[in-house]
Scaffold this motif. Structure first.
Motif, short mmCIF file in Angstrom:
data_model
loop_
_atom_site.label_atom_id
_atom_site.label_comp_id
_atom_site.label_asym_id
_atom_site.label_seq_id
_atom_site.Cartn_x
_atom_site.Cartn_y
_atom_site.Cartn_z
N ALA A 116 0.82 -1.21 0.00
CA ALA A 116 0.00 0.00 0.00
C ALA A 116 0.86 1.27 0.00
O ALA A 116 1.85 1.37 0.71
N ASP A 117 0.43 2.22 -0.81
CA ASP A 117 1.03 3.56 -0.80
C ASP A 117 0.40 4.41 0.30
O ASP A 117 1.04 5.32 0.83
N VAL A 118 -0.86 4.12 0.61
CA VAL A 118 -1.60 4.80 1.67
C VAL A 118 -2.36 3.75 2.45
O VAL A 118 -2.91 2.82 1.86
N VAL A 119 -2.40 3.90 3.78
CA VAL A 119 -3.23 3.05 4.63
C VAL A 119 -4.22 3.96 5.34
O VAL A 119 -3.83 4.87 6.08
N LEU A 120 -5.51 3.73 5.05
CA LEU A 120 -6.58 4.44 5.75
C LEU A 120 -6.93 3.64 6.99
O LEU A 120 -7.28 2.46 6.89
N LEU A 121 -6.79 4.27 8.15
CA LEU A 121 -6.98 3.58 9.42
C LEU A 121 -8.27 4.01 10.09
O LEU A 121 -8.57 5.21 10.15
N PRO A 122 -9.02 3.06 10.64
CA PRO A 122 -10.16 3.46 11.46
C PRO A 122 -9.66 3.96 12.80
O PRO A 122 -8.53 3.67 13.20
N GLY A 123 -10.47 4.71 13.48
CA GLY A 123 -10.10 5.19 14.80
C GLY A 123 -11.28 5.82 15.49
O GLY A 123 -12.34 6.00 14.89
N LEU A 124 -11.08 6.14 16.75
CA LEU A 124 -12.09 6.85 17.51
C LEU A 124 -11.68 8.30 17.77
O LEU A 124 -12.53 9.15 18.00
N ALA A 125 -10.37 8.55 17.73
CA ALA A 125 -9.86 9.90 17.96
C ALA A 125 -8.40 9.95 17.53
O ALA A 125 -7.74 8.92 17.40
N VAL A 126 -7.92 11.16 17.32
CA VAL A 126 -6.50 11.40 17.09
C VAL A 126 -6.17 12.68 17.83
O VAL A 126 -7.01 13.58 17.96
N ASP A 127 -4.93 12.74 18.34
CA ASP A 127 -4.58 13.93 19.12
C ASP A 127 -3.62 14.84 18.36
O ASP A 127 -3.26 14.58 17.21
N ALA A 128 -3.21 15.91 19.02
CA ALA A 128 -2.37 16.94 18.41
C ALA A 128 -1.01 16.42 17.96
O ALA A 128 -0.33 17.06 17.17
N ARG A 129 -0.61 15.25 18.46
CA ARG A 129 0.67 14.64 18.06
C ARG A 129 0.50 13.65 16.91
O ARG A 129 1.47 13.11 16.41
N GLY A 130 -0.75 13.37 16.56
CA GLY A 130 -1.02 12.36 15.53
C GLY A 130 -1.19 10.97 16.11
O GLY A 130 -1.23 9.99 15.37
N MET A 131 -1.30 10.86 17.42
CA MET A 131 -1.52 9.56 18.04
C MET A 131 -3.00 9.18 17.88
O MET A 131 -3.88 10.00 18.17
N ARG A 132 -3.24 7.96 17.42
CA ARG A 132 -4.58 7.47 17.13
C ARG A 132 -5.09 6.60 18.27
O ARG A 132 -4.37 5.76 18.79
N LEU A 133 -6.35 6.81 18.62
CA LEU A 133 -7.03 5.93 19.57
C LEU A 133 -7.93 5.02 18.76
O LEU A 133 -8.87 5.49 18.09
N GLY A 134 -7.61 3.72 18.77
CA GLY A 134 -8.44 2.75 18.07
C GLY A 134 -9.46 2.15 19.01
O GLY A 134 -9.66 2.62 20.13
N ARG A 135 -10.08 1.08 18.56
CA ARG A 135 -11.11 0.41 19.36
C ARG A 135 -10.53 -0.48 20.44
O ARG A 135 -11.22 -0.96 21.30
N GLY A 136 -9.24 -0.77 20.36
CA GLY A 136 -8.61 -1.55 21.41
C GLY A 136 -8.39 -3.02 21.08
O GLY A 136 -7.89 -3.77 21.91
N GLY A 137 -8.74 -3.44 19.87
CA GLY A 137 -8.57 -4.85 19.50
C GLY A 137 -7.16 -5.20 19.06
O GLY A 137 -6.79 -6.37 19.03
N GLY A 138 -6.37 -4.21 18.69
CA GLY A 138 -4.99 -4.44 18.31
C GLY A 138 -4.75 -4.83 16.86
O GLY A 138 -3.61 -5.00 16.45
N SER A 139 -5.80 -4.95 16.06
CA SER A 139 -5.63 -5.38 14.67
C SER A 139 -4.74 -4.41 13.89
O SER A 139 -3.82 -4.83 13.18
N TYR A 140 -5.02 -3.13 14.01
CA TYR A 140 -4.23 -2.17 13.24
C TYR A 140 -2.86 -1.90 13.88
O TYR A 140 -1.93 -1.51 13.18
N ASP A 141 -2.71 -2.16 15.17
CA ASP A 141 -1.38 -2.11 15.77
C ASP A 141 -0.50 -3.16 15.11
O ASP A 141 0.68 -2.93 14.84
N ARG A 142 -1.06 -4.33 14.83
CA ARG A 142 -0.32 -5.39 14.13
C ARG A 142 0.04 -4.98 12.71
O ARG A 142 1.13 -5.25 12.23
#
Length: 191
Positions: A116-142
């Protein structure tokens, strides 16, 4: 608790809210140079009150991009398949989880995301540093760890509602910042 708060706000959205947001998100996202030049985009199909993605997926295909979509594996890792239109999706219910729309047809393996040239990630929030809050399942962390191990460096983009761009979300050692967040009102870049 923070995840629950964001999910509660999303649960109050109407179908019209989600539909209108999907159109605005597609327009904003398609303006990103990264997506304009992408040959392969790893994305996902939104479910429920998540910011809608189908309009964007169809527009990317119309531009000639290859769109990869995830299929959840029993260990919460993700396999990938090719999106060829809404008729290439099936509702899949995973035990104890929500029903997901996943690609039918050939599975390409968990490593397919490395193309992939781009990965679109699901999330619940992102902060001023670009840190993403996901749903907590760890799939996208992998997924992000797999990309890092392979030396792949796609643009990482999160699609959110305007209220989900916040000052700070908690992070863990394995979390990675994203490059951009797209909301109905605009794009914010990080790094």
């Amino acid at each position: 608790m923070l995840r629950r708060e964001f999910l509660t706000v999303r649960s109050r959205l109407t179908a019209d809210d989600v539909r209108e947001t999907a159109a605005a998100l597609a327009t904003r996202a398609l303006g990103l140079p990264e997506l304009a030049q992408a040959r392969t985009v790893a994305a996902y199909v939104s479910v429920g009150s998540e910011p809608g993605t189908l309009a964007l997926l169809d527009a990317l295909r119309a531009r000639g991009a290859r769109v990869l979509l995830p299929a959840l594996l029993p260990d919460n890792d993700l396999d990938w398949g090719t999106y060829t239109g809404e008729d290439s999706l099936a509702h899949v219910r995973h035990s104890g989880k929500m029903a997901l729309l996943e690609p039918v047809g050939e599975r390409l393996g968990p490593d397919a995301v490395r193309d992939a040239d781009v990965v679109l990630l699901p999330g619940l929030a992102v902060d001023a540093r670009g840190m993403r809050l996901g749903r907590g399942g760890g799939s996208y962390d992998r997924v992000l760890a797999r990309l890092e191990r392979a030396g792949a460096d796609p643009a990482l983009v999160v699609l959110l509602y305007d209220t989900e761009v916040v000052e700070h979300v908690p992070e863990e050692a394995h979390d990675r910042p994203v490059h951009a967040v797209v909301t109905p009102s605009g794009v914010r870049r990080f790094r």
